[in-house]
Scaffold this motif. Structure first.
Motif, PDB file in Angstrom:
ATOM      1  N   ARG A 120       3.805  10.819   3.892  1.00 27.44           N
ATOM      2  CA  ARG A 120       3.453   9.729   2.970  1.00 27.44           C
ATOM      3  C   ARG A 120       4.259   8.498   3.339  1.00 27.44           C
ATOM      4  O   ARG A 120       5.404   8.597   3.785  1.00 27.44           O
ATOM      5  N   ALA A 121       3.655   7.332   3.124  1.00 28.87           N
ATOM      6  CA  ALA A 121       4.306   6.091   3.527  1.00 28.87           C
ATOM      7  C   ALA A 121       3.978   4.971   2.555  1.00 28.87           C
ATOM      8  O   ALA A 121       2.966   5.002   1.845  1.00 28.87           O
ATOM      9  N   VAL A 122       4.852   3.984   2.525  1.00 26.05           N
ATOM     10  CA  VAL A 122       4.589   2.706   1.877  1.00 26.05           C
ATOM     11  C   VAL A 122       4.508   1.676   2.999  1.00 26.05           C
ATOM     12  O   VAL A 122       5.250   1.766   3.983  1.00 26.05           O
ATOM     13  N   TRP A 123       3.573   0.736   2.893  1.00 28.60           N
ATOM     14  CA  TRP A 123       3.501  -0.300   3.915  1.00 28.60           C
ATOM     15  C   TRP A 123       3.046  -1.616   3.300  1.00 28.60           C
ATOM     16  O   TRP A 123       2.412  -1.649   2.246  1.00 28.60           O
ATOM     17  N   TRP A 124       3.437  -2.712   3.948  1.00 32.11           N
ATOM     18  CA  TRP A 124       3.019  -4.026   3.487  1.00 32.11           C
ATOM     19  C   TRP A 124       2.518  -4.856   4.655  1.00 32.11           C
ATOM     20  O   TRP A 124       2.948  -4.682   5.793  1.00 32.11           O
TER      21      TRP A 124
ATOM     22  N   CYS B 163       0.831  -1.206   0.000  1.00 33.36           N
ATOM     23  CA  CYS B 163       0.000   0.000   0.000  1.00 33.36           C
ATOM     24  C   CYS B 163       0.867   1.259   0.000  1.00 33.36           C
ATOM     25  O   CYS B 163       2.015   1.258   0.445  1.00 33.36           O
ATOM     26  N   TYR B 164       0.241   2.346  -0.472  1.00 33.30           N
ATOM     27  CA  TYR B 164       0.875   3.658  -0.454  1.00 33.30           C
ATOM     28  C   TYR B 164      -0.189   4.687  -0.129  1.00 33.30           C
ATOM     29  O   TYR B 164      -1.305   4.653  -0.659  1.00 33.30           O
ATOM     30  N   GLY B 165       0.135   5.628   0.776  1.00 31.62           N
ATOM     31  CA  GLY B 165      -0.848   6.645   1.119  1.00 31.62           C
ATOM     32  C   GLY B 165      -0.340   7.602   2.175  1.00 31.62           C
ATOM     33  O   GLY B 165       0.867   7.752   2.388  1.00 31.62           O
ATOM     34  N   SER B 166      -1.287   8.257   2.871  1.00 32.82           N
ATOM     35  CA  SER B 166      -0.975   9.272   3.873  1.00 32.82           C
ATOM     36  C   SER B 166      -1.084   8.686   5.271  1.00 32.82           C
ATOM     37  O   SER B 166      -2.004   7.905   5.562  1.00 32.82           O
ATOM     38  N   VAL B 167      -0.152   9.086   6.143  1.00 26.26           N
ATOM     39  CA  VAL B 167      -0.136   8.594   7.512  1.00 26.26           C
ATOM     40  C   VAL B 167       0.163   9.753   8.464  1.00 26.26           C
ATOM     41  O   VAL B 167       0.635  10.813   8.045  1.00 26.26           O
ATOM     42  N   GLU B 168      -0.107   9.534   9.726  1.00 25.54           N
ATOM     43  CA  GLU B 168       0.294  10.467  10.782  1.00 25.54           C
ATOM     44  C   GLU B 168       1.208   9.732  11.751  1.00 25.54           C
ATOM     45  O   GLU B 168       0.855   8.664  12.257  1.00 25.54           O
ATOM     46  N   VAL B 169       2.365  10.315  11.999  1.00 27.67           N
ATOM     47  CA  VAL B 169       3.381   9.717  12.866  1.00 27.67           C
ATOM     48  C   VAL B 169       3.485  10.557  14.140  1.00 27.67           C
ATOM     49  O   VAL B 169       3.598  11.777  14.072  1.00 27.67           O
ATOM     50  N   THR B 170       3.425   9.901  15.288  1.00 28.06           N
ATOM     51  CA  THR B 170       3.599  10.580  16.569  1.00 28.06           C
ATOM     52  C   THR B 170       4.851  10.041  17.247  1.00 28.06           C
ATOM     53  O   THR B 170       4.992   8.824  17.424  1.00 28.06           O
ATOM     54  N   ASN B 171       5.753  10.944  17.596  1.00 21.47           N
ATOM     55  CA  ASN B 171       7.046  10.549  18.169  1.00 21.47           C
ATOM     56  C   ASN B 171       7.300  11.305  19.461  1.00 21.47           C
ATOM     57  O   ASN B 171       6.938  12.477  19.592  1.00 21.47           O
ATOM     58  N   GLN B 172       7.914  10.623  20.425  1.00 17.88           N
ATOM     59  CA  GLN B 172       8.280  11.283  21.674  1.00 17.88           C
ATOM     60  C   GLN B 172       9.597  10.717  22.177  1.00 17.88           C
ATOM     61  O   GLN B 172       9.770   9.500  22.297  1.00 17.88           O
ATOM     62  N   VAL B 173      10.569  11.612  22.448  1.00 18.65           N
ATOM     63  CA  VAL B 173      11.823  11.202  23.080  1.00 18.65           C
ATOM     64  C   VAL B 173      11.525  10.980  24.559  1.00 18.65           C
ATOM     65  O   VAL B 173      11.019  11.877  25.242  1.00 18.65           O
ATOM     66  N   VAL B 174      11.833   9.772  25.063  1.00 20.16           N
ATOM     67  CA  VAL B 174      11.414   9.409  26.417  1.00 20.16           C
ATOM     68  C   VAL B 174      12.582   9.222  27.378  1.00 20.16           C
ATOM     69  O   VAL B 174      12.386   9.247  28.599  1.00 20.16           O
TER      70      VAL B 174
END
Length: 827
Positions: A679-683, A640-651
């Motif tokens: 944008r991301a690719v995923w399988w 798949c290919y499409g739009s994603v939201e990434v949430t990151n936190q340095v812990v």
């Protein structure tokens, strides 16, 4: 649980991970003795002889996996076009150049004909002279105008160092022409009191896209005299304008063309690059114009010896007991030491600022054991230094006062460091274009040169030093940029409207996506339509809506707590990982501890210290699918290919021993999370595929995680990116797909084209990934195959054999007819 692999370049969102290299002390080759540096006119040793000396130490020769010899090449002369003024030809001859190379004359002819042109010839082939000859001629013609200011020209460089170096070169070349040529640098380092003189009197202004975006275009009425007379725009090192940065610059160029047209000017664009694929097409995307191409390099070239160097295994063991190679940092420091002792003028290119500082420190320590006068002839050079520090280093390198320099890519571009004999590259720089750009820094006076690529303990580096054909038999990458990216285009439309109200006629200039965006900008109350034009509605500066390099936010100032002295800066996007509370920070050979990071005031307070450890930030990442644009079956699974939201936190951060890398402890951190829409690719894989691959539930997380790491490491072979430009997450059961899933995403808002390229080359990309894991000699996984230097989960869990079986089963269902996307046309 999600296992994540994060990018460095996180516009406006995620920050880069700072990984401290571990160094191991190994004596330099015993047979080397101090010798004075070669004087001017002295015969220098051949690059082959220099390499022989480097490999004379015990075990050194076995570290070379391949040596490529590029033979010398004779040059082909031509004559300057008759329209080049005699005074300019005379000045060129006084500089020691009797006749131009054929490509210089051809490019000058296009420029004088009013045709935009890209000069795509090798490093040190005289590209600067190819555009300066017509530019100086036109400036001289303009200086004789009966009235008005006369002709002007604008020079754009990607770095301040290159602009400053070009000003020096132009002043030297144009000295016989008197004060009719008035070059001046206009950038963030230009004193306020000088800026008005530049605007009023300079006729050759050297700047960068950042200053054009934030300073010149928003203040175009103050530049009206200069812009009205603008005849040429030079865009140097144009191959660097790729990805999101390149897309931003493409829109800045369109804004410049629009403002120039308002003053009745239609400048010719002259572009230059030593490493451009499809130069005319790439230049057309960048400028939005039809561009002629001059790519037949007629300059002579000295011999180049290019060695691939793999550091040896040590007796140490890393995470999960994996074997550890000597770091590229330690190996490069040894090579720089040996080359300095030989009197070989060398630049060692390092990927990180910290790496450049470490190599400089280690080299100085080793040199002091040999000759106490030598440490002063080696230094570090990186971004974040104060302007006066950078200029002093550039002068020392150019004069020969410095024999060795450990530098970041700030010196990769065309700064004239003529006289260098060797280049050491600490780790594959991410693209073949950058590799050849860095290698080309040596031998710029026509002499032979030595280049050495030192492999990091990394899947891609290991693959390349054992597959030299991937470097030496492949063209440089295509320049990927997308000016229609809405995250890029929208703020530039606002900036353009603030400069001059936008009309219907303007929309075509900015590209086909513009018309669709205008209603959204109106709905967001950023633009307001009045009569026939759109206007910027807010009090703040529209140019401040975006940072074209994607760092995002104000730079964080690094301040010595005891004195208040400013040591330097770090990009806001890097602050969470580079200068968090308790982080170890290096600056010009001195070590500091961060006492407090103040995010509100954008300041990190530090104090000098000498801790026996380094620090590495750790983080957590989650990802959600916003929209699936395309998906295709891969057997029972999906790609798949499409739009994603990434949430990151340095812990938290780890403290590691400097020599062994042993973890001494972990300290928690309380920093806010960051989000990124990209944008991301995923399988995905199904239960049946897992059964066929013999991957049980206990192995699944490690198999997915290992496949994710290795696939990120291999993607730079298939997309114009660096592994630090991309991130990844692997999840045994993702809530949006309800299946085991691996994501690889662009580390830039709106995407940068890397994930899309991965989607369209997925069969080849994942096949190479499987091969890289399967062919590695380790038992359970190591940094050469599945361990990552920037893993937020400490490379746990990982399952090497499970990853190989999983990728084998996934590839069994891969369609054979997947094609790469066609390049978008120039707008």
């Amino acid at each position: 649980m999600a296992f994540n692999h994060l990018p460095t370049a996180m516009h406006d969102a995620l920050g880069p991970l700072s990984v401290t290299p571990v160094t191991h002390s190994v004596p330099m080759a015993k047979n080397l003795r101090p010798r004075r540096p070669p004087e001017t006119g002295e015969t220098r040793p051949s690059p082959g002889a220099v390499l022989d000396r480097l490999t004379a130490g015990a075990g050194r020769a076995a570290r070379i996996t391949h040596t490529e010899h590029l033979p010398p090449r004779p040059g082909r002369h031509a004559v300057w076009p008759h329209r080049i003024r005699p005074e300019v030809i005379n000045a060129i001859q006084q500089a020691g150049i009797e006749h131009p190379w054929a490509h210089q004359a051809a490019a000058a002819e296009h420029a004088l004909d009013g045709e935009s042109v890209v000069i795509a010839t090798g490093t040190a082939s005289g590209k600067s002279l190819a555009y300066l000859a017509p530019v100086l001629t036109t400036l001289l013609d303009g200086s004789e105008a009966a009235n008005g200011r006369g002709a002007t020209a604008l020079y754009l460089a990607p770095t301040k160092a290159l602009a400053a170096d070009q000003r020096r070169a132009v002043k030297e070349l144009s000295a016989p022409l008197g004060n009719r040529i008035r070059p001046a640098v206009y950038d963030g380092d230009t004193p306020v009191e000088e800026r008005e003189w530049v605007r009023q009197y300079a006729n050759y202004v050297l700047t960068n896209p950042d200053m054009l975006h934030r300073g010149i275009l928003p203040s175009h009425p103050r530049w009206s005299s200069f812009l009205r007379s603008l005849r040429y725009v030079v865009i140097d090192e144009c191959h660097t304008y790729r990805g999101v940065f390149g897309s931003h610059v493409a829109q800045v160029v369109r804004r410049l063309r629009r403002v120039c047209a308002r003053y009745g000017a239609n400048p010719v664009f002259l572009l230059a690059s030593a490493t451009a694929a499809e130069p005319a097409l790439a230049a057309g995307r960048l400028t939005g114009l039809t561009v002629q191409e001059v790519a037949d390099d007629a300059s002579p070239r000295g011999e180049l010896v290019f060695a691939l160097w793999e550091p040896p295994l040590t007796e140490l063991h890393g995470e999960k007991g994996a074997p550890v190679r000597r770091t590229a940092t330690a190996e490069t420091a040894d090579l720089l030491t040996d080359l300095t002792v030989q009197g070989v003028r060398t630049v060692a290119f390092v990927r990180s600022r910290r790496g450049a500082e470490l190599i400089s420190v280690i080299t100085k320590e080793r040199l002091a054991e040999v000759d106490r006068s030598l440490p002063a002839r080696v230094a570090a050079y990186r971004g974040g230094y104060l302007p006066e520090e950078r200029r002093a280093l550039e002068r020392a390198l150019h004069s020969g006062e410095l024999l060795g320099l450990a530098a970041t890519t700030a010196l990769e571009l065309g700064v004239d460091v003529s006289g260098l004999d060797a280049v050491v590259i600490a780790g594959y720089p991410g693209t073949r274009a950058s590799l050849w750009q860095q290698a080309g820094r040596a031998g710029r006076s026509g002499q032979g040169a030595l280049a050495i690529l030192v492999a990091r303990d990394d899947p891609l580096d290991t693959f390349l030093v054992h597959h030299p054909e991937a470097l030496f038999q492949q063209p440089v990458e295509s320049t990927v940029l997308d000016p229609d990216n809405p995250y890029v285009l929208a703020p530039h439309l606002c900036a353009a409207a603030a400069e001059l109200p936008l009309t219907e006629e303007d929309l075509e200039l900015f590209g086909p996506a513009t018309a669709e965006l205008m209603p959204q900008l109106e709905a967001a109350r950023l633009l307001r339509r009045r009569a026939t034009a759109w206007h910027w509605t807010r009090r703040e500066r529209a140019a401040d809506l975006t940072d074209i390099r994607g760092e995002g936010g104000r730079p964080v100032q690094i301040v010595e707590a005891a004195t208040g002295r400013l040591l330097g800066t770090v990009d806001e996007s890097a602050a969470h990982t580079a200068v968090h509370d308790g982080a170890v920070h290096l600056h010009q050979g001195r070590t500091y501890l961060v006492k407090h990071l103040d995010l509100e005031d954008s300041a990190a307070l530090v104090e000098e210290a000498d801790p026996p450890y380094s620090t590495t930030a750790r983080d957590t990442t989650s990802i959600s699918v916003l929209e699936t644009d395309t998906e295709i079956p891969w057997g029972a699974g999906r790609l798949c290919y499409g739009s994603v939201e990434v949430t990151n936190q340095v812990v938290s951060f780890l403290r590691r021993k400097l020599i062994t890398g042993e973890v001494l402890g972990e300290t928690k951190l309380d920093l806010p999370p960051r989000t990124l829409r990209t944008r991301a690719v995923w399988w995905t894989v199904t239960e049946d595929q897992l059964d066929a691959a013999r991957v049980n539930p206990e192995q699944l997380g490690g198999a997915l995680h290992a496949a994710e790491h290795a696939s990120i490491g291999m993607l730079p072979l298939f997309a114009t990116c660096d592994r630090w430009d991309i991130g990844g997450v692997s999840v045994p059961l993702h809530p949006d797909t309800l299946l085991p899933t691996v994501f690889v995403y662009d580390g830039h808002p709106g995407g940068a084209g890397f994930a899309e390229r991965a989607f369209h080359t997925a069969r080849e990309w994942l096949t190479a990934t499987r091969e890289a894991i399967a062919s590695c000699e380790c038992d359970a996984g190591c940094p050469s195959c599945i361990q990552s230097p920037k893993c937020g989960n400490g490379n746990d869990p990982l399952h090497k054999r499970g990853a190989v079986r999983l990728l084998t089963e996934l590839l069994r269902g891969a369609p054979a007819d997947q094609k790469a996307p066609a390049a978008p046309p120039a707008t």
